[in-house]
Scaffold this motif. Sequence first.
Motif, PDB file in Angstrom:
ATOM      1  N   MET A  51      -0.489   7.077   1.132  1.00 15.80           N
ATOM      2  CA  MET A  51      -1.791   6.816   1.539  1.00 15.80           C
ATOM      3  C   MET A  51      -2.001   7.526   2.839  1.00 15.80           C
ATOM      4  O   MET A  51      -1.332   7.612   3.702  1.00 15.80           O
ATOM      5  CB  MET A  51      -1.798   5.289   1.779  1.00 15.80           C
ATOM      6  CG  MET A  51      -2.127   4.451   0.644  1.00 15.80           C
ATOM      7  SD  MET A  51      -3.798   4.571   0.084  1.00 15.80           S
ATOM      8  CE  MET A  51      -4.670   3.794   1.255  1.00 15.80           C
ATOM      9  N   PRO A  60       7.445  -3.109   6.942  1.00 14.11           N
ATOM     10  CA  PRO A  60       5.928  -3.402   7.013  1.00 14.11           C
ATOM     11  C   PRO A  60       5.478  -3.105   5.697  1.00 14.11           C
ATOM     12  O   PRO A  60       5.567  -2.428   4.833  1.00 14.11           O
ATOM     13  CB  PRO A  60       5.823  -2.246   8.073  1.00 14.11           C
ATOM     14  CG  PRO A  60       6.708  -1.378   8.045  1.00 14.11           C
ATOM     15  CD  PRO A  60       8.082  -1.812   7.667  1.00 14.11           C
ATOM     16  N   ASP A  71     -10.021  -1.319  -6.629  1.00 14.83           N
ATOM     17  CA  ASP A  71      -9.227  -1.585  -5.530  1.00 14.83           C
ATOM     18  C   ASP A  71      -7.557  -1.556  -5.950  1.00 14.83           C
ATOM     19  O   ASP A  71      -7.183  -1.563  -7.017  1.00 14.83           O
ATOM     20  CB  ASP A  71      -9.367  -3.150  -5.048  1.00 14.83           C
ATOM     21  CG  ASP A  71     -10.798  -3.207  -4.399  1.00 14.83           C
ATOM     22  OD1 ASP A  71     -11.276  -1.959  -3.798  1.00 14.83           O
ATOM     23  OD2 ASP A  71     -11.343  -4.092  -4.062  1.00 14.83           O
ATOM     24  N   ASP A  93       2.621  -2.335   2.922  1.00 17.58           N
ATOM     25  CA  ASP A  93       1.780  -1.224   2.775  1.00 17.58           C
ATOM     26  C   ASP A  93       0.226  -1.309   3.048  1.00 17.58           C
ATOM     27  O   ASP A  93      -0.358  -2.382   2.572  1.00 17.58           O
ATOM     28  CB  ASP A  93       1.999  -0.791   1.341  1.00 17.58           C
ATOM     29  CG  ASP A  93       3.402  -0.614   0.797  1.00 17.58           C
ATOM     30  OD1 ASP A  93       4.155  -0.186   1.852  1.00 17.58           O
ATOM     31  OD2 ASP A  93       3.733  -0.785  -0.030  1.00 17.58           O
ATOM     32  N   PRO A  94      -0.492  -0.430   3.446  1.00 16.05           N
ATOM     33  CA  PRO A  94      -1.979  -0.292   3.455  1.00 16.05           C
ATOM     34  C   PRO A  94      -2.484  -0.554   2.119  1.00 16.05           C
ATOM     35  O   PRO A  94      -1.869   0.050   1.148  1.00 16.05           O
ATOM     36  CB  PRO A  94      -2.331   0.903   4.050  1.00 16.05           C
ATOM     37  CG  PRO A  94      -1.137   1.948   3.739  1.00 16.05           C
ATOM     38  CD  PRO A  94       0.102   1.058   3.954  1.00 16.05           C
ATOM     39  N   THR A  95      -3.611  -1.184   1.843  1.00 13.26           N
ATOM     40  CA  THR A  95      -4.077  -1.367   0.636  1.00 13.26           C
ATOM     41  C   THR A  95      -5.203  -0.584   0.192  1.00 13.26           C
ATOM     42  O   THR A  95      -6.115  -0.561   1.158  1.00 13.26           O
ATOM     43  CB  THR A  95      -4.762  -2.898   0.518  1.00 13.26           C
ATOM     44  OG1 THR A  95      -3.537  -3.688   0.895  1.00 13.26           O
ATOM     45  CG2 THR A  95      -4.786  -3.205  -1.049  1.00 13.26           C
ATOM     46  N   PRO A  96      -5.117   0.343  -0.870  1.00 12.66           N
ATOM     47  CA  PRO A  96      -6.534   1.159  -1.019  1.00 12.66           C
ATOM     48  C   PRO A  96      -7.603   0.402  -1.442  1.00 12.66           C
ATOM     49  O   PRO A  96      -7.125  -0.495  -2.458  1.00 12.66           O
ATOM     50  CB  PRO A  96      -5.943   2.000  -2.518  1.00 12.66           C
ATOM     51  CG  PRO A  96      -4.498   1.648  -2.518  1.00 12.66           C
ATOM     52  CD  PRO A  96      -3.976   0.473  -1.774  1.00 12.66           C
ATOM     53  N   ARG A  97      -8.646   0.706  -0.895  1.00 12.15           N
ATOM     54  CA  ARG A  97      -9.936  -0.120  -1.328  1.00 12.15           C
ATOM     55  C   ARG A  97     -11.056   0.707  -1.917  1.00 12.15           C
ATOM     56  O   ARG A  97     -11.262   1.886  -1.382  1.00 12.15           O
ATOM     57  CB  ARG A  97     -10.556  -0.877  -0.151  1.00 12.15           C
ATOM     58  CG  ARG A  97      -9.643  -1.914   0.676  1.00 12.15           C
ATOM     59  CD  ARG A  97      -9.832  -3.234  -0.080  1.00 12.15           C
ATOM     60  NE  ARG A  97      -8.693  -4.307   0.325  1.00 12.15           N
ATOM     61  CZ  ARG A  97      -8.358  -4.915  -0.549  1.00 12.15           C
ATOM     62  NH1 ARG A  97      -8.541  -4.949  -1.434  1.00 12.15           N
ATOM     63  NH2 ARG A  97      -7.316  -5.672   0.000  1.00 12.15           N
ATOM     64  N   LYS A  98     -11.619   0.136  -2.958  1.00 13.20           N
ATOM     65  CA  LYS A  98     -12.923   0.836  -3.618  1.00 13.20           C
ATOM     66  C   LYS A  98     -13.973   1.212  -2.116  1.00 13.20           C
ATOM     67  O   LYS A  98     -14.144   0.424  -1.370  1.00 13.20           O
ATOM     68  CB  LYS A  98     -13.487   0.258  -4.616  1.00 13.20           C
ATOM     69  CG  LYS A  98     -13.126   0.598  -5.835  1.00 13.20           C
ATOM     70  CD  LYS A  98     -13.475  -0.132  -6.733  1.00 13.20           C
ATOM     71  CE  LYS A  98     -14.981  -0.141  -7.099  1.00 13.20           C
ATOM     72  NZ  LYS A  98     -15.542  -0.710  -8.288  1.00 13.20           N
ATOM     73  N   GLN A  99     -14.703   2.199  -2.487  1.00 14.41           N
ATOM     74  CA  GLN A  99     -15.637   2.636  -1.301  1.00 14.41           C
ATOM     75  C   GLN A  99     -16.850   1.545  -1.635  1.00 14.41           C
ATOM     76  O   GLN A  99     -17.016   1.133  -2.709  1.00 14.41           O
ATOM     77  CB  GLN A  99     -16.361   3.842  -1.705  1.00 14.41           C
ATOM     78  CG  GLN A  99     -15.254   5.183  -1.255  1.00 14.41           C
ATOM     79  CD  GLN A  99     -16.290   6.594  -1.647  1.00 14.41           C
ATOM     80  OE1 GLN A  99     -16.865   6.587  -2.343  1.00 14.41           O
ATOM     81  NE2 GLN A  99     -15.310   7.522  -1.095  1.00 14.41           N
TER      82      GLN A  99
END
Lengths: 551, 207
Positions: B70, A543, B177, A545-551
């Motif tokens: 994460m 699967p 990001d 990966d979840p993507t880190p996003r800025k606030q």
Amino acid sequence: MSETANIKKEPIISAIWIIPVIALLVGAWMLYQYQANKGATIYISMPHAEGIVAGKTEIKVRSVKIGQIDHVRLSDTKNSVIARAQIDKHYDGLLTEDANIWVVKPRIDETGISGMSTLLSGVYLEFAPGESTKTKEHFELQEEPALIGKDVKGGRFTLLSYDAEVMDVGTGIFFKNYKIGQVETATFDWQNQAMKYGIFVNEPYQNLITLNSIFWVNSGVEIDLSADGINVKTGSISRLLKGGISVALPDQQSPGEYAQEGHNFSLSNSYKDALEERFYDFDYYLIEFEQSIRGLRAGAPVEYRGMRVGTVVEAPANVIIDGMPAHFRTDNTAVPALIKIEYGRIYHDSASAKKFWQSSVDGWIKNGLRASLKPGNLLTGAVYVDFDIYHDAPSAQLTTLSQYQVFPSISSGITVLADQVSDVLNKVNNLKIEDSLAQIESAFADYQSLANEMRTLLNKQDTQDLPGDINRNFAEMTKSMQQFDVTMKQFEKTMASYQQGSSFHQQLQQTLSEFKRLSEELQPLTRGLNEQPNMFIFDKSLPSDPTPRKQ
Amino acid sequence: MRTLLRPQFFAVIGVLLLSGCSQSLNAPVEYYQFEQTIKPMQRSSTDTIAQLRVTTVSLRGALNNRGIAMKLDNNQVNAANYHLWSEAPDQMLTASAHQALFTALDNWMVVKGLPVITDKDQQSYYELEYELHHFNGDNQGNADISGLWRLYYTTFEKGRSLKEIHYFSEVSPLIDDDYEGLVASLELNWQTINKQVAATISALSHE
């Protein structure tokens, strides 16, 4: 022409009757044959008919069939069973009145396993014919098989046991560990409170049983604790389970006269007890002690100047005079003790010893033979009865109290103590003190000369050189120690290459960290394989990966 | 018919197998590490007042994983399958901490987990031990490093003794990001933490 008629008289009995007559004769012959071959009929009464089947259960003598049970019914009183049996004709003579009969069935007991063959074939009755000439037709079924057949030859004796453990019927009698017989009967004589054993000794071993034989219970395990260590002796398994009765002659005794059938022997708890209890020929005497009999116990020895001649039976003696105990009389404050003089202890032929004792005792008493109490064991306070000649003793003679003869006694205690003190003083007197002092003096003179010699020795040049030698030796030892020190340093150096911080240690650390790195490298692969086992063949489809996003 | 079918059949199977095996593993795995700029520096033991050993950072649970972590929700953490640390996080963090502290504590001899020092003068030393509970990004757009550090003091005479324990939690919004932004933010947080530690240690009255 005339014809004359011959008139024949008809026979009165028709010839046809011959046939029934013959039949009758044949029948009678058969009946006779049946009766003649039938043999005797016996009736056996038994408490129950377990395993007995009419028409099937056989009666055997030495495993040979002699008859068969043909009918089983309850007795008239309905509390037992009567089985009727037909015995073959030839064996009528076996039905003697002293015959025994018992059921043979599988049995497991101390003697082993027997009757296993009847497990499949069913039980049968074993018949042991006796020796009587009279016969009978009613028999009682025995519960247990007869131990000893009627035809087995040997001797029967009786053992009386007052305190030995109870033995079972069938217990073996052993002579030098060889089984020569067994206990045939065991009954408790409630009146004498003793076990009475009938023993049977097989031929020819009954000749081993002589009048001076001793019997004792052999437990099967003998533990001997001596300076050589612990020695445990055991016999056969059955002996271990059932024990046994041993019979022997006392040491250094020749066999006496043969014991007659039915002779009574005493059964003791051990060989040691048996040796003590074998003196059957004895006489009781009372001894009145005008002092405390504290420490005098039944079984204590009676000695004459150190030779044992008897045993203390009761202390105090339970002699009843006019309904009162003899040791609480107002006119006599003495305490009586009952002893027995065992003639077998005096001489192995007890009859002559008895004769000798009885003919001489009066003379001895006249010459001052008296009984006294002497300390046997200073630690336990046990005392024994000692006979000795006291020339200054007041005159006395044998008297009678109740049914016993009273032996004169002399007081001990202070007297004994005085004697002992006197003995000690005599010994001191006999010590040659002057001689000893002279010896000591000469010993001192020897020491003096030795000291002089030592001084001369020390003054010699050789002796004085000794320290130099010792110094040299020390120098060599120091050298050796230095070499040892060098060796130890080398050893330390060798060891240092393995300790922390050494190159070896660092290499080890490095190898371990490489291993760690390798396992970390493999971590994503193993994780991927865990989630997708076919990852090697097909594309990696884990699967995303979840993507880190800025606030 | 049969003779014709057989070679054709095997050919098809062979082609299929070859195509299957020769398919490229086009997994888009990406590797990350701290930037960790190195400035030239030097230190001599004669100029330092004390020695500080930084022991290998320990990360709890699945955090010491090559996949970048994460936090999905309060109780769920995901280790990335396609975004991996280029080396084990504990090694990377230890090296980074060592470098940061070495820079910050200019009169200390900061070393990284040497096994033993045989010189007797150097057998009195401080030991710094990190234990990280969080080392991850989250869905709210933060980079989170939380945990504790312990300071031990060892002397030749008295042995090892625990001096201080500090808990810390450094949560900051992502700089950018994606995983690049997360890694950069985590590195920033780690620098901040090490600066705080250096400040605490330099304030110690050295025995």
